[in-house]
Design a protein around this motif. Structure first.
Motif, PDB file in Angstrom:
ATOM      1  N   GLY A 517     -41.736  45.817  15.372  1.00 55.84           N
ATOM      2  CA  GLY A 517     -41.069  44.637  14.827  1.00 55.84           C
ATOM      3  C   GLY A 517     -39.947  45.030  13.893  1.00 55.84           C
ATOM      4  O   GLY A 517     -39.418  46.146  13.952  1.00 55.84           O
ATOM      5  N   ALA A 518     -39.572  44.116  13.016  1.00 59.47           N
ATOM      6  CA  ALA A 518     -38.513  44.384  12.044  1.00 59.47           C
ATOM      7  C   ALA A 518     -39.010  45.405  11.028  1.00 59.47           C
ATOM      8  O   ALA A 518     -40.135  45.316  10.536  1.00 59.47           O
ATOM      9  CB  ALA A 518     -38.113  43.098  11.332  1.00 59.47           C
ATOM     10  N   PHE A 519     -38.162  46.368  10.719  1.00 60.91           N
ATOM     11  CA  PHE A 519     -38.486  47.386   9.713  1.00 60.91           C
ATOM     12  C   PHE A 519     -37.174  47.810   9.066  1.00 60.91           C
ATOM     13  O   PHE A 519     -36.144  47.895   9.727  1.00 60.91           O
ATOM     14  CB  PHE A 519     -39.162  48.596  10.377  1.00 60.91           C
ATOM     15  N   ARG A 520     -37.254  48.097   7.791  1.00 61.08           N
ATOM     16  CA  ARG A 520     -36.093  48.479   6.974  1.00 61.08           C
ATOM     17  C   ARG A 520     -35.091  49.320   7.775  1.00 61.08           C
ATOM     18  O   ARG A 520     -35.399  50.405   8.249  1.00 61.08           O
ATOM     19  CB  ARG A 520     -36.608  49.282   5.786  1.00 61.08           C
ATOM     20  N   GLY A 521     -33.876  48.827   7.910  1.00 59.88           N
ATOM     21  CA  GLY A 521     -32.848  49.506   8.688  1.00 59.88           C
ATOM     22  C   GLY A 521     -32.638  48.915  10.053  1.00 59.88           C
ATOM     23  O   GLY A 521     -31.580  49.057  10.653  1.00 59.88           O
ATOM     24  N   TYR A 522     -33.679  48.290  10.614  1.00 57.64           N
ATOM     25  CA  TYR A 522     -33.605  47.502  11.841  1.00 57.64           C
ATOM     26  C   TYR A 522     -32.975  48.279  12.994  1.00 57.64           C
ATOM     27  O   TYR A 522     -32.017  47.843  13.606  1.00 57.64           O
ATOM     28  CB  TYR A 522     -32.838  46.214  11.567  1.00 57.64           C
ATOM     29  N   GLY A 523     -33.515  49.484  13.254  1.00 59.81           N
ATOM     30  CA  GLY A 523     -33.050  50.290  14.373  1.00 59.81           C
ATOM     31  C   GLY A 523     -31.981  51.295  14.022  1.00 59.81           C
ATOM     32  O   GLY A 523     -31.833  52.320  14.709  1.00 59.81           O
ATOM     33  N   LEU A 524     -31.214  51.031  12.967  1.00 54.49           N
ATOM     34  CA  LEU A 524     -30.133  51.958  12.616  1.00 54.49           C
ATOM     35  C   LEU A 524     -30.662  53.320  12.196  1.00 54.49           C
ATOM     36  O   LEU A 524     -30.060  54.349  12.521  1.00 54.49           O
ATOM     37  CB  LEU A 524     -29.284  51.376  11.478  1.00 54.49           C
ATOM     38  N   GLY A 525     -31.769  53.345  11.475  1.00 50.69           N
ATOM     39  CA  GLY A 525     -32.292  54.628  11.013  1.00 50.69           C
ATOM     40  C   GLY A 525     -32.645  55.549  12.152  1.00 50.69           C
ATOM     41  O   GLY A 525     -32.408  56.767  12.089  1.00 50.69           O
ATOM     42  N   GLN A 526     -33.203  54.985  13.233  1.00 55.77           N
ATOM     43  CA  GLN A 526     -33.605  55.808  14.361  1.00 55.77           C
ATOM     44  C   GLN A 526     -32.395  56.447  15.039  1.00 55.77           C
ATOM     45  O   GLN A 526     -32.378  57.656  15.302  1.00 55.77           O
ATOM     46  CB  GLN A 526     -34.393  54.968  15.372  1.00 55.77           C
ATOM     47  N   VAL A 527     -31.386  55.641  15.329  1.00 59.05           N
ATOM     48  CA  VAL A 527     -30.225  56.180  16.036  1.00 59.05           C
ATOM     49  C   VAL A 527     -29.349  57.005  15.100  1.00 59.05           C
ATOM     50  O   VAL A 527     -28.747  57.997  15.510  1.00 59.05           O
ATOM     51  CB  VAL A 527     -29.441  55.040  16.718  1.00 59.05           C
ATOM     52  N   THR A 528     -29.288  56.641  13.829  1.00 57.55           N
ATOM     53  CA  THR A 528     -28.529  57.446  12.867  1.00 57.55           C
ATOM     54  C   THR A 528     -29.097  58.856  12.774  1.00 57.55           C
ATOM     55  O   THR A 528     -28.349  59.830  12.585  1.00 57.55           O
ATOM     56  CB  THR A 528     -28.541  56.767  11.482  1.00 57.55           C
ATOM     57  N   PHE A 529     -30.414  59.007  12.915  1.00 59.77           N
ATOM     58  CA  PHE A 529     -31.018  60.341  12.933  1.00 59.77           C
ATOM     59  C   PHE A 529     -30.381  61.203  14.017  1.00 59.77           C
ATOM     60  O   PHE A 529     -30.026  62.367  13.792  1.00 59.77           O
ATOM     61  CB  PHE A 529     -32.524  60.218  13.164  1.00 59.77           C
ATOM     62  N   ALA A 530     -30.184  60.634  15.199  1.00 57.43           N
ATOM     63  CA  ALA A 530     -29.581  61.392  16.297  1.00 57.43           C
ATOM     64  C   ALA A 530     -28.088  61.612  16.083  1.00 57.43           C
ATOM     65  O   ALA A 530     -27.577  62.720  16.246  1.00 57.43           O
ATOM     66  CB  ALA A 530     -29.818  60.660  17.613  1.00 57.43           C
ATOM     67  N   VAL A 531     -27.376  60.542  15.706  1.00 54.77           N
ATOM     68  CA  VAL A 531     -25.919  60.645  15.573  1.00 54.77           C
ATOM     69  C   VAL A 531     -25.539  61.615  14.464  1.00 54.77           C
ATOM     70  O   VAL A 531     -24.684  62.500  14.646  1.00 54.77           O
ATOM     71  CB  VAL A 531     -25.306  59.249  15.321  1.00 54.77           C
ATOM     72  N   GLU A 532     -26.164  61.487  13.300  1.00 47.81           N
ATOM     73  CA  GLU A 532     -25.801  62.352  12.179  1.00 47.81           C
ATOM     74  C   GLU A 532     -26.253  63.800  12.398  1.00 47.81           C
ATOM     75  O   GLU A 532     -25.605  64.735  11.924  1.00 47.81           O
ATOM     76  CB  GLU A 532     -26.395  61.803  10.882  1.00 47.81           C
ATOM     77  N   SER A 533     -27.328  64.004  13.119  1.00 50.49           N
ATOM     78  CA  SER A 533     -27.727  65.370  13.480  1.00 50.49           C
ATOM     79  C   SER A 533     -26.718  65.975  14.442  1.00 50.49           C
ATOM     80  O   SER A 533     -26.350  67.155  14.327  1.00 50.49           O
ATOM     81  CB  SER A 533     -29.121  65.356  14.126  1.00 50.49           C
ATOM     82  N   ALA A 534     -26.256  65.172  15.395  1.00 54.45           N
ATOM     83  CA  ALA A 534     -25.275  65.671  16.359  1.00 54.45           C
ATOM     84  C   ALA A 534     -23.941  65.979  15.692  1.00 54.45           C
ATOM     85  O   ALA A 534     -23.290  66.996  16.007  1.00 54.45           O
ATOM     86  CB  ALA A 534     -25.075  64.636  17.469  1.00 54.45           C
ATOM     87  N   MET A 535     -23.498  65.124  14.752  1.00 50.69           N
ATOM     88  CA  MET A 535     -22.246  65.401  14.050  1.00 50.69           C
ATOM     89  C   MET A 535     -22.352  66.711  13.257  1.00 50.69           C
ATOM     90  O   MET A 535     -21.421  67.521  13.223  1.00 50.69           O
ATOM     91  CB  MET A 535     -21.905  64.250  13.102  1.00 50.69           C
ATOM     92  N   ASP A 536     -23.496  66.917  12.628  1.00 51.90           N
ATOM     93  CA  ASP A 536     -23.716  68.147  11.871  1.00 51.90           C
ATOM     94  C   ASP A 536     -23.696  69.353  12.792  1.00 51.90           C
ATOM     95  O   ASP A 536     -23.081  70.389  12.474  1.00 51.90           O
ATOM     96  CB  ASP A 536     -25.068  68.049  11.153  1.00 51.90           C
ATOM     97  N   GLU A 537     -24.331  69.228  13.946  1.00 50.92           N
ATOM     98  CA  GLU A 537     -24.393  70.357  14.876  1.00 50.92           C
ATOM     99  C   GLU A 537     -23.025  70.673  15.461  1.00 50.92           C
ATOM    100  O   GLU A 537     -22.637  71.848  15.599  1.00 50.92           O
ATOM    101  CB  GLU A 537     -25.400  70.058  15.987  1.00 50.92           C
ATOM    102  N   LEU A 538     -22.271  69.648  15.820  1.00 50.18           N
ATOM    103  CA  LEU A 538     -20.904  69.874  16.312  1.00 50.18           C
ATOM    104  C   LEU A 538     -20.073  70.624  15.277  1.00 50.18           C
ATOM    105  O   LEU A 538     -19.373  71.592  15.597  1.00 50.18           O
ATOM    106  CB  LEU A 538     -20.236  68.536  16.637  1.00 50.18           C
ATOM    107  N   ALA A 539     -20.136  70.168  14.034  1.00 54.24           N
ATOM    108  CA  ALA A 539     -19.352  70.808  12.977  1.00 54.24           C
ATOM    109  C   ALA A 539     -19.744  72.269  12.817  1.00 54.24           C
ATOM    110  O   ALA A 539     -18.870  73.149  12.724  1.00 54.24           O
ATOM    111  CB  ALA A 539     -19.550  70.048  11.656  1.00 54.24           C
TER     112      ALA A 539
END
Length: 931
Positions: A517-539
């Motif tokens: 159900g609804a949880f703090r961040g509403y889905g953004l936290g899950q996908v941000t984990f992947a996106v921000e990890s990928a940006m870090d790895e690319l750099a």
């Protein structure tokens, strides 16, 4: 037997029931400061003193208190009402948010000796807080004063205390079940032992013969209508796939029957005697398998009218979109990084469990109306749903929330009110249902588990060329919030980065597991984990500083936020502080010396992540408010939004005090009650300040103008020479008391009240960045946070002390999800972590003090320049920690939680040559399969 107990210097001789614990004995006698958080001695919310010693009263047999003196939080204060020193310290430091745990902390702290005060991690190991992040609690224990004194007209931007603070620290704040309802009946639920089954028959005869049982409700008694337990302003955002009681069960723990009795014990015995015949059906736990050919169809009968995208494939919702051509973008890249990431189920773990009480009161015309007192974030939307479900006129139903003991999105849900109202209407008696802690785990909702496949390309200079996501969200057995969470997850997480080519394919998928159900961040936290990890790895692979890489690719002020899922036309960058957020991190790195604290031989690293979030949900979020001058010259605010530690009550009073030139102590507030205003969408989507606050601001400004105009006419001076003060209007230097103005207005039939409304659109965005320095023991996998820094762009900060607490609480909750929290489900679909001792929440010893920095921005949309800041601090925490771990170990971890044994195994593989620096680890199948 004879029995005698002294509670707060009052004597009681009622003999406890067989097996009764001291907690329920005390609450039965009106000592509501003793809270129920776990029933297992894990959380400490029920702590009392027995002959001067703190005990967890849920574990203490009431019969053992015979002849003893018991002190509850209500008895800490002196006979003259003077606060105990510990109560005063918690009030001065504001060592609470929702306050549900506060009585327990007070009772524990009051008995700490000098040695225990010197070792708080050990001394506080028996008390849990889900809201504060513990820094404010430590401040309280150490005697730090964070609260400022109020002064007329100077309220916004100051550290003013919560209006309910005195009630919280004295145990007199009234939460959902802190009331005495005559003739109350108790409900217990029989739940399914199967992940998927059809109910062939139910025999209730034996249950009805249990003494004290009044009714057993089954699907034969429930409305045929389908609805969603999710509460949104627009009900069509969620699929109508749920019944009050269904003849098909779709997860272990789904309610099958409700037994209503004089006591909880009788209701529980009734549940044990209900005989259910099931036809077991095929089930599926893994969302990828659920979408595949031959998978059991979880929702078929109700699919056509329920807005389920592809019921035959168990897809409740999906989004597909492409901007540009990602194939061209990857072809133009010098480096392409592709990886899979996974996030787990997390429980909200609010210390007050779900529940409600339904009873009847006399209506305006002498007839009865139904009252539902509920632990809810959405009283108005719940009333709307109940009226639709049972064909009730809205004026015959009142929904009210007391002080709510934590929410985090979990109470943006109708999980108890529908079944309790069914029983109350049937029996014409008051009925109560209160979830146990175990039921919170298998009968409420969780955070959505996600599987994310990300592919990102960049040139050698660090310019992104393409970004592609495939997202699979496991919504569980029902689609409440499923499509909306999935859609939101691929919105701001992608839109915050410039890339000419973007593509997304996202799916929200049914499985036979406990609903998400609804949880703090509403889905953004899950996908941000992947996106921000990928940006870090690319750099890192490009040899570029990850901060520089981000600065080259983030959107800037005034730019359009573009996501392949579709542009939200009402969403704007109305103020921009992301560059400041990253500068805070850069400055922290430059002056940091925390690596010196690492034990010899440990690996040390640092990592950053950032996030963007909309300040309010799409599609309209409505709030009405009124501000009224009262006969005694004080003011009253009426607003619909609920208070559960989010601090909106404080902010609304600060806004009003500023507009009316008065102090917050001269303002009363009525809230979270469908009687007080016309409508309020609810306390979710970080809307308490930016939506309800804006409605309050409009009402307060309207009343100020009305008072000043009337005062000018009353004393016959120009309006421009009138000025509001704390308790009067100065008219050309002459003070005219507000009491006098009220009487004059009443005599002339002029109402000294004004209304405000805000529809939640247009919306702005808030930004956050998190930085960690961590140390890792390569021999054991133990991890320590050496330093934690969080930068937050909240616009004009209405109450820095309170907002800091929201950030700290968000970081602490996210650290729990990053490091150890996980709801585990076995091969039969059963939750196997249904208690705090099996589901580890962050305790005082687990949470570092996070340095919180607010950016200097003022929003063009939000009230007085404010933006939201309750959900967003959660989102960058997991990737920032994973990026620091990557920096320390050379291993890219792609699955949370980052359990110590997983880290150790990955380091062993790395040392053995099984992984190279920058390789993947932790992407092992979870207990539920691929997500």
């Amino acid at each position: 037997m004879s029995f005698g107990i002294h509670v707060n210097d009052r004597s009681f001789d009622a003999v406890p029931r067989p097996g009764q614990c001291l907690r329920t004995y005390l609450r039965d006698r009106g000592w509501f400061g003793v809270k129920k958080g776990c029933d297992a001695g894990d959380c400490g919310a029920c702590t009392v003193h027995v002959d001067g010693e703190p005990v967890h009263s849920c574990l203490y047999p009431a019969v053992r208190a015979d002849g003893r003196r018991v002190t509850t939080v209500e008895g800490l204060a002196g006979a003259d009402g003077e606060l105990h020193p510990v109560q005063r310290k918690f009030l001065d430091a504001q060592g609470f948010q929702c306050g549900f745990c506060t009585a327990g902390f007070l009772m524990t702290t009051a008995k700490l000796d000098e040695d225990q005060l010197a070792d708080l991690p050990r001394a506080l190991k028996g008390n849990l807080c889900r809201c504060t992040g513990y820094r404010a609690i430590e401040d309280a224990i150490r005697g730090v004063k964070n609260v400022e004194e109020p002064s007329p007209g100077r309220a916004v931007g100051r550290n003013l205390g919560a209006p309910a603070g005195p009630q919280v620290v004295t145990g007199t704040a009234r939460y959902t079940f802190d009331i005495d309802v005559p003739g109350l009946l108790h409900m217990k639920l029989l739940r399914s032992p199967h992940p998927h089954a059809r109910i062939v028959a139910i025999d209730t005869a034996a249950a009805l013969r249990v003494p004290g049982v009044h009714a057993v409700l089954t699907h034969h008694d429930a409305p045929e209508r389908h609805f969603s337990s999710a509460r949104h302003e627009h009900p069509t955002e969620d699929p109508d796939d749920t019944r009050v009681l269904d003849d098909v069960v779709r997860f272990v723990g789904q309610r099958v029957a409700a037994v209503v009795a004089d006591t909880e014990a009788a209701a529980e015995e009734g549940c044990r005697r209900v005989v259910v015949t099931y036809e077991e059906l095929p089930y599926v736990l893994d969302p990828e398998e659920a979408m595949g050919p031959g998978a059991p169809v979880i929702h078929a009968k109700e699919a056509e009218a329920s807005r389920i995208a592809r019921p035959q494939n168990n897809v409740v919702g999906e989004v597909h979109g492409e901007i540009g051509c990602v194939a061209d973008g990857f072809a133009a890249a010098d480096l392409v990084y592709e990886e899979s990431f996974r996030t787990q189920r997390v429980q909200h773990a609010s210390l007050e469990t779900h529940g409600c009480v339904a009873y009847f009161e006399d209506g305006d015309e002498g007839d009865e109306r139904l009252v539902v007192r509920s632990s809810t974030q959405v009283p108005f939307l719940t009333r709307r749903a109940l009226c639709a479900l049972y064909d009730l006129p809205q004026e015959k139903v009142r929904v009210v929330a007391g002080r709510v003991g934590g929410g985090f999105g979990g109470k943006q849900e109708m999980l108890t009110e529908d079944i309790v109202v069914l029983a109350a209407l049937r029996l014409k008696r008051p009925v109560k249902l209160e979830f146990t802690r175990a039921e919170q785990f298998f009968g409420a909702t969780t955070r959505h588990p996600f599987g994310i496949r990300i592919k990102a390309g960049a040139r050698k200079d660090g310019t992104l060329t393409a970004l592609q996501l495939r997202v699979v969200s496991n919504t569980g057995a029902y689609g409440n919030h499923g499509p909306a969470v999935m859609f939101h997850s691929v919105g701001e997480s992608m839109a915050v980065y410039r890339a000419p080519h973007k593509k997304v394919d996202a799916y929200s998928v049914y499985t036979n597991t406990v609903p998400a159900g609804a949880f703090r961040g509403y889905g953004l936290g899950q996908v941000t984990f992947a996106v921000e990890s990928a940006m870090d790895e690319l750099a890192r692979r490009l040899g570029i500083d990850p901060l520089v890489f981000r600065e080259r690719n983030i959107i800037g002020p005034g730019e359009h936020m573009i996501s392949p899922g579709g542009e939200e036309e009402d969403l704007h960058i109305a103020s921009y502080g992301l560059d400041q957020c990253l500068k805070v991190v850069r400055d922290a790195i430059a002056e940091d010396t925390s690596a010196d604290q690492a034990p010899e031989g440990w690996l040390v690293g640092q990592g950053t992540a950032m996030s963007m979030i909309a300040t309010g949900p799409p599609g309209g979020h409505f709030a009405d408010a009124t501000v009224t001058l009262l006969e005694d010259g004080t003011y009253d605010i009426a607003v619909g939004t609920a208070e559960f530690g989010n601090g909106t009550t404080t902010v609304h009073k600060q806004i009003t005090a500023g507009a009316l030139g008065t102090t917050v102590d001269r303002i009363a507030i009525r809230q979270s009650d469908t009687d007080v205003v016309r409508h309020d969408t609810g306390a979710f989507g970080s809307a308490g300040t930016v939506v309800a606050g804006k409605a309050v601001m409009k009402a307060a400004n309207g009343l100020a103008e009305r008072i000043l105009t009337f005062a000018a006419e009353h004393v016959r001076v120009p309006r421009s020479l009138c000025r509001l003060t704390a308790d009067a209007v100065e008219c050309e230097g002459r003070p005219v008391s507000l009491k006098e103005l009220y009487e004059a207005a009443r005599s002339r039939g002029v109402e000294m009240s004004a209304a405000g409304h805000w529809g939640g659109s247009p919306r702005s965005v808030a930004f956050n960045a998190q930085w960690f320095r961590v140390a890792v023991d390569p021999g054991t996998g133990e991890m320590r946070i050496l330093r934690s820094v969080h930068s937050a762009d909240a616009g004009r900060v209405m109450n820095p002390m309170q907002c800091r607490g929201q950030v700290e609480g968000g970081v602490a909750q996210a650290l729990g999800a990053t490091l150890f929290e996980q709801v585990l489900i076995d091969a039969g679909g059963k939750v196997v972590t249904p208690a705090f001792r099996r589901y580890r929440l962050p305790a005082y010893a687990d949470v570092p003090r996070t340095e919180v920095h607010f950016m200097h921005t003022s929003d063009a949309i939000g009230p007085l320049g404010a933006k939201s800041m309750s959900e967003s601090p959660f989102n960058p925490v997991a990737p920032a920690f994973a990026n620091a771990l990557r920096d320390a170990t050379g291993v890219r971890f792609t699955e949370v939680p980052l359990l110590r044994d997983k880290v150790w195994l990955a380091l062993e593989e790395h040392r053995a040559g099984g992984a190279v620096a920058g390789g993947s680890a932790g992407a092992h199948p979870s207990r539920e399969g691929s997500v």
